[in-house]
Design an enzyme around this catalytic site. Structure first.
Site, PDB file in Angstrom:
ATOM      1  CG  HIS A  65      -1.878   1.157   1.212  1.00 19.77           C
ATOM      2  ND1 HIS A  65      -2.982   1.210   0.406  1.00 19.77           N
ATOM      3  CD2 HIS A  65      -1.862   2.320   1.907  1.00 19.77           C
ATOM      4  CE1 HIS A  65      -3.622   2.340   0.587  1.00 19.77           C
ATOM      5  NE2 HIS A  65      -2.953   3.058   1.491  1.00 19.77           N
ATOM      6  CD  GLU A  94     -10.871 -12.164   7.836  1.00 20.46           C
ATOM      7  OE1 GLU A  94     -10.885 -13.406   7.708  1.00 20.46           O
ATOM      8  OE2 GLU A  94      -9.974 -11.548   8.485  1.00 20.46           O
TER       9      GLU A  94
HETATM   10  C1  GRF Z   1       1.113   0.772  -6.242  1.00 15.58           C
HETATM   11  O1  GRF Z   1       1.331   2.096  -5.846  1.00 15.58           O
HETATM   12  C2  GRF Z   1       0.640  -0.033  -5.057  1.00 15.58           C
HETATM   13  O2  GRF Z   1       1.136   0.401  -3.802  1.00 15.58           O
HETATM   14  C3  GRF Z   1      -0.817   0.189  -5.095  1.00 15.58           C
HETATM   15  O3  GRF Z   1      -1.167   0.189  -6.468  1.00 15.58           O
HETATM   16  C4  GRF Z   1      -0.032   0.644  -7.231  1.00 15.58           C
HETATM   17  C5  GRF Z   1       0.226  -0.403  -8.292  1.00 15.58           C
HETATM   18  O4  GRF Z   1       1.234  -0.024  -9.136  1.00 15.58           O
HETATM   19  N1  GRF Z   1      -1.576  -0.773  -4.331  1.00 15.58           N
HETATM   20  P1  GRF Z   1       1.856  -1.076 -10.191  1.00 15.58           P
HETATM   21  O5  GRF Z   1       0.698  -1.655 -10.977  1.00 15.58           O
HETATM   22  O6  GRF Z   1       2.583  -2.118  -9.437  1.00 15.58           O
HETATM   23  O7  GRF Z   1       2.755  -0.234 -11.037  1.00 15.58           O
END
Ligand code: GRF
Length: 209
Positions: free
Chosen positions: A111, A149
């Site tokens: 995240h 969850e």
């Molecule tokens: C990333 O910033 C990740 O943290 C978030 O979605 C984005 C995906 O980027 N959950 P990518 O598709 O890996 O370039």
């Protein structure tokens, strides 16, 4: 090939997937990416996987209609490929509770913020960085956590901070955080593959080698 079998779930460009592919091919992670699953068909992440000979599956709403059917297809793909670890790398579909229960502490997510800031329902992609800039924080960052969850609510494995400069805009901040993500996610998968992660309540202990 020794090591763990990994499934990476994506919905977009797949730069985190690419970081994992590079880490596996460099021998940094002992394991293989056995499967890449996307809930969208024409995304760059699928092309990245195919370019490295990785099996891909697309589970689109339009193909499966009912969510239960799509969830069942997801579970079947994971079980048929004997997956040890599921990695959510920009996956925007909901992971069903029955899969979270079956793969307890074997699903991790990246995240783009320092959880618990700017996370939970509605916080994904650029929205996270917009909120960070809007609030005027001086540091943001990235978090890798086990999935439970509660959206973005699982035990935290690794976090790293990123300084927010006044000149940063949403795209610029997103790129700065992505650079950290591309290091942090392979590190977390490596720790998992080495069996060094121990979940204690809602905390994670990183054991020595
Ligand atoms: C990333 O910033 C990740 O943290 C978030 O979605 C984005 C995906 O980027 N959950 P990518 O598709 O890996 O370039």
């Amino acid at each position: 090939m020794a090591g763990i079998k990994i499934a990476v779930l994506i919905s977009g460009g797949g730069t985190n997937l690419q970081a994992l592919i590079d880490a596996v091919e460099a021998g940094y992670i002992e394991g293989e990416i056995a499967l890449v699953i996307s809930n969208k068909k024409d995304v760059l992440g699928i092309a990245r996987a195919k370019a490295h000979g990785i099996k891909t599956i697309v589970l689109e709403k339009s193909t499966y209609g009912f969510r239960e059917k799509r969830d069942a297809a997801l579970l079947e793909a994971l079980e048929k490929n004997n997956i040890d670890l599921i990695v959510l790398a920009g996956y925007l579909a909901i992971v069903p509770d029955m899969i979270i229960q079956k793969y307890r502490n074997r699903i991790i997510n990246i995240h783009p913020s320092l959880i618990p800031s700017f996370c939970g329902d509605g916080y994904y992609g650029e929205k996270v960085h917009e909120a960070a800039l809007e609030r005027g924080v001086k540091v943001t960052g990235a978090t890798v956590h086990f999935v439970n969850e509660v959206t973005d609510g699982g035990p935290i494995i690794l976090q790293e901070a990123v300084v927010v400069d006044f000149e940063d805009d949403t795209k610029g901040l997103q790129q700065k955080v992505l650079q950290v993500e591309h290091r942090l996610l392979p590190q977390a998968v490596k720790l998992f593959a080495e069996g060094r992660l121990e979940v204690v309540g809602n905390r994670v202990k990183i054991n020595r080698e």
